[in-house]
Write an enzyme that holds these catalytic residues in place. Structure first.
Site, PDB file in Angstrom:
ATOM      1  N   ASP A  47       0.842  -1.199   0.000  1.00 31.91           N
ATOM      2  CA  ASP A  47       0.000   0.000   0.000  1.00 31.91           C
ATOM      3  C   ASP A  47       0.880   1.254   0.000  1.00 31.91           C
ATOM      4  O   ASP A  47       1.500   1.584   1.000  1.00 31.91           O
ATOM      5  CB  ASP A  47      -0.891  -0.001   1.251  1.00 31.91           C
ATOM      6  N   TYR A  52       3.394   9.563  -0.487  1.00 35.68           N
ATOM      7  CA  TYR A  52       4.477   8.944   0.304  1.00 35.68           C
ATOM      8  C   TYR A  52       5.845   9.119  -0.358  1.00 35.68           C
ATOM      9  O   TYR A  52       6.861   8.800   0.241  1.00 35.68           O
ATOM     10  CB  TYR A  52       4.222   7.437   0.526  1.00 35.68           C
ATOM     11  N   LYS A  77      -2.400   5.881  -4.470  1.00 35.58           N
ATOM     12  CA  LYS A  77      -3.512   6.815  -4.215  1.00 35.58           C
ATOM     13  C   LYS A  77      -3.274   8.154  -4.904  1.00 35.58           C
ATOM     14  O   LYS A  77      -2.117   8.591  -4.992  1.00 35.58           O
ATOM     15  CB  LYS A  77      -3.665   7.051  -2.699  1.00 35.58           C
ATOM     16  N   HIS A 108      -7.240   9.702  -2.084  1.00 31.35           N
ATOM     17  CA  HIS A 108      -6.605   9.649  -0.762  1.00 31.35           C
ATOM     18  C   HIS A 108      -7.461  10.243   0.369  1.00 31.35           C
ATOM     19  O   HIS A 108      -7.526   9.688   1.459  1.00 31.35           O
ATOM     20  CB  HIS A 108      -5.241  10.346  -0.820  1.00 31.35           C
TER      21      HIS A 108
HETATM   22  N1  LIG Z   1      -5.044   6.336   3.573  1.00 27.10           N
HETATM   23  C1  LIG Z   1      -4.496   7.054   4.521  1.00 27.10           C
HETATM   24  O1  LIG Z   1      -4.815   8.240   4.718  1.00 27.10           O
HETATM   25  C2  LIG Z   1      -3.448   6.425   5.393  1.00 27.10           C
HETATM   26  C3  LIG Z   1      -3.025   7.074   6.571  1.00 27.10           C
HETATM   27  C4  LIG Z   1      -2.079   6.446   7.376  1.00 27.10           C
HETATM   28  C5  LIG Z   1      -1.577   5.196   6.998  1.00 27.10           C
HETATM   29  N2  LIG Z   1      -1.977   4.613   5.830  1.00 27.10           N
HETATM   30  C6  LIG Z   1      -1.435   3.284   5.392  1.00 27.10           C
HETATM   31  O2  LIG Z   1      -1.474   2.363   6.481  1.00 27.10           O
HETATM   32  C7  LIG Z   1      -0.162   1.864   6.725  1.00 27.10           C
HETATM   33  C8  LIG Z   1       0.036   1.510   8.190  1.00 27.10           C
HETATM   34  O3  LIG Z   1      -0.215   2.589   9.040  1.00 27.10           O
HETATM   35  P1  LIG Z   1       0.924   3.403   9.790  1.00 27.10           P
HETATM   36  O4  LIG Z   1       2.162   3.397   8.993  1.00 27.10           O
HETATM   37  O5  LIG Z   1       0.335   4.725  10.131  1.00 27.10           O
HETATM   38  O6  LIG Z   1       1.146   2.671  11.170  1.00 27.10           O
HETATM   39  P2  LIG Z   1       0.966   1.217  11.864  1.00 27.10           P
HETATM   40  O7  LIG Z   1       1.088   0.135  10.893  1.00 27.10           O
HETATM   41  O8  LIG Z   1      -0.241   1.319  12.726  1.00 27.10           O
HETATM   42  O9  LIG Z   1       2.219   1.225  12.852  1.00 27.10           O
HETATM   43  C9  LIG Z   1       3.527   1.279  12.416  1.00 27.10           C
HETATM   44  C10 LIG Z   1       4.418   1.415  13.645  1.00 27.10           C
HETATM   45  O10 LIG Z   1       4.312   0.228  14.431  1.00 27.10           O
HETATM   46  C11 LIG Z   1       5.608  -0.342  14.607  1.00 27.10           C
HETATM   47  N3  LIG Z   1       5.465  -1.791  14.515  1.00 27.10           N
HETATM   48  C12 LIG Z   1       5.062  -2.522  13.450  1.00 27.10           C
HETATM   49  N4  LIG Z   1       5.030  -3.835  13.748  1.00 27.10           N
HETATM   50  C13 LIG Z   1       5.413  -3.945  15.034  1.00 27.10           C
HETATM   51  C14 LIG Z   1       5.593  -5.045  15.901  1.00 27.10           C
HETATM   52  N5  LIG Z   1       5.343  -6.276  15.512  1.00 27.10           N
HETATM   53  N6  LIG Z   1       6.017  -4.789  17.163  1.00 27.10           N
HETATM   54  C15 LIG Z   1       6.289  -3.534  17.577  1.00 27.10           C
HETATM   55  N7  LIG Z   1       6.135  -2.438  16.802  1.00 27.10           N
HETATM   56  C16 LIG Z   1       5.710  -2.645  15.530  1.00 27.10           C
HETATM   57  C17 LIG Z   1       6.446   0.209  13.467  1.00 27.10           C
HETATM   58  O11 LIG Z   1       7.796   0.237  13.832  1.00 27.10           O
HETATM   59  P3  LIG Z   1       8.888  -0.608  12.970  1.00 27.10           P
HETATM   60  O12 LIG Z   1       8.910  -0.007  11.621  1.00 27.10           O
HETATM   61  O13 LIG Z   1      10.143  -0.488  13.731  1.00 27.10           O
HETATM   62  O14 LIG Z   1       8.398  -2.033  12.960  1.00 27.10           O
HETATM   63  C18 LIG Z   1       5.873   1.595  13.301  1.00 27.10           C
HETATM   64  O15 LIG Z   1       6.431   2.475  14.246  1.00 27.10           O
HETATM   65  C19 LIG Z   1       0.729   3.007   6.229  1.00 27.10           C
HETATM   66  O16 LIG Z   1       2.070   2.627   6.074  1.00 27.10           O
HETATM   67  C20 LIG Z   1       0.026   3.376   4.965  1.00 27.10           C
HETATM   68  O17 LIG Z   1       0.316   2.439   3.953  1.00 27.10           O
HETATM   69  C21 LIG Z   1      -2.923   5.204   5.044  1.00 27.10           C
END
Ligand SMILES: NC(=O)c1ccc[n+]([C@@H]2O[C@H](COP(=O)([O-])OP(=O)(O)OC[C@H]3O[C@@H](n4cnc5c(N)ncnc54)[C@H](OP(=O)(O)O)[C@@H]3O)[C@@H](O)[C@H]2O)c1
Length: 270
Positions: A47, A52, A77, A108
């Protein structure tokens, strides 16, 4: 144990892998290697977004992995500042990814001009350059507006969801309408991984807190999009198909809802 399939069928028959790999905030230089690690670990869905600034690295990573492009589900997006020129920006995304189609193209955010942009996405879909189209951060009112426009229905709505913000009503609406819901920031961007209820369950199931949160979403028929740059996390976050959270524990997790947004903590109603 109820066996969960690895994919869900979208309304047009396209199969979307239930666990996708999020790459927000992963640097364009670094993302190629991270994506290769993810593919090796078993992810078949990534994704990304124009915003990004890492589509190029994502495309490189997929190519370098040696995996057949057709076996990978790629989402990007349309950024809000590009709503006046979707076709042009879509082509730019394809160029960056070095691909001739994407599997899912999303608006988005529902910003000014989104209705027109949606019509353009329909055209892109009909031209066969995006295997499916959808929206992100849309609420029920906006989804109803799309319906009134009389064209296509989005196949996906990608919104922030975790046990701390479960958006029960929106999920129910989408699932009734045949719109697959994708959960972004499903790990609360790391902010609530220390929660006691989650960690007690993790101990009980011999899983990590992250695996409990991801599996919780899968059992609600959500597509989960965890992000990680750490190899150990990348690997373990997709090992969520070999256990099942019992109904009573799902209720415990559901009751953690407090409309907490990890993206906009200031907006949260806590
Ligand atoms: N459409 C939108 O508006 C929108 C907005 C936000 C996000 N997104 C999408 O959703 C994806 C995920 O959301 P996000 O990036 O906001 O955050 P997330 O997946 O909720 O959290 C990522 C965080 O959690 C940590 N983490 C991951 N696995 C872990 C584990 N097993 N144990 C401990 N810590 C862990 C990561 O650190 P490490 O890297 O060190 O593992 C990072 O700091 C994004 O990358 C993006 O593709 C979309």
């Amino acid at each position: 144990m109820t066996k969960l399939s690895k994919t869900i069928e979208l309304s047009n028959g396209v199969e979307i892998p239930r666990v996708g790999f999020g790459v927000w905030k992963i640097d364009n230089e670094k993302v190629s290697g991270v994506v290769q690690t993810a593919i090796k670990a078993g992810y078949r869905h990534v994704d990304t977004a124009r915003a990004y600034k890492n589509e190029e690295g994502v495309g490189k990573g997929i190519k370098k992995s040696g995996l057949d492009r057709k076996k990978m589900f790629v989402t990007t997006k349309l950024a809000v500042q590009d709503f006046s020129r979707p076709e042009e920006e879509f082509e730019r995304s394809l160029e960056k990814l070095k691909m001739d189609y994407v599997d899912l193209y999303l608006l988005h955010w529902p910003f000014i001009g989104w209705k027109n942009a949606w019509k353009e996405l329909e055209k892109i879909y009909k031209e066969g350059k995006a295997r499916s189209i959808g929206v992100s951060n849309f609420n029920i009112k906006q989804l109803e507006e799309i319906k009134r426009m009389g064209g296509m229905k989005p196949m996906v709505n990608q919104v922030e969801i975790s046990p701390f913000i479960n958006r029960k009503e929106l999920v129910a609406y989408c699932q009734t309408e045949g719109i697959v819901v994708e959960a972004y920031s499903p790990l609360t961007r790391g902010k609530r991984l220390g929660d006691k209820v989650i960690n007690d369950l993790a101990k009980e199931y011999r899983k990590t807190a992250a695996q409990i949160m991801i599996r919780w979403g899968l059992q609600h028929d959500l597509v989960m999009l965890p992000k990680s740059e750490t190899e150990e996390h990348i690997k373990s976050n997709i090992e969520v198909f070999d256990f099942e959270i019992k109904a009573a524990d799902m209720k415990k997790l559901d009751s953690l809802n407090e409309n907490y947004s990890a993206l906009f903590p200031g907006w949260s109603r806590k």
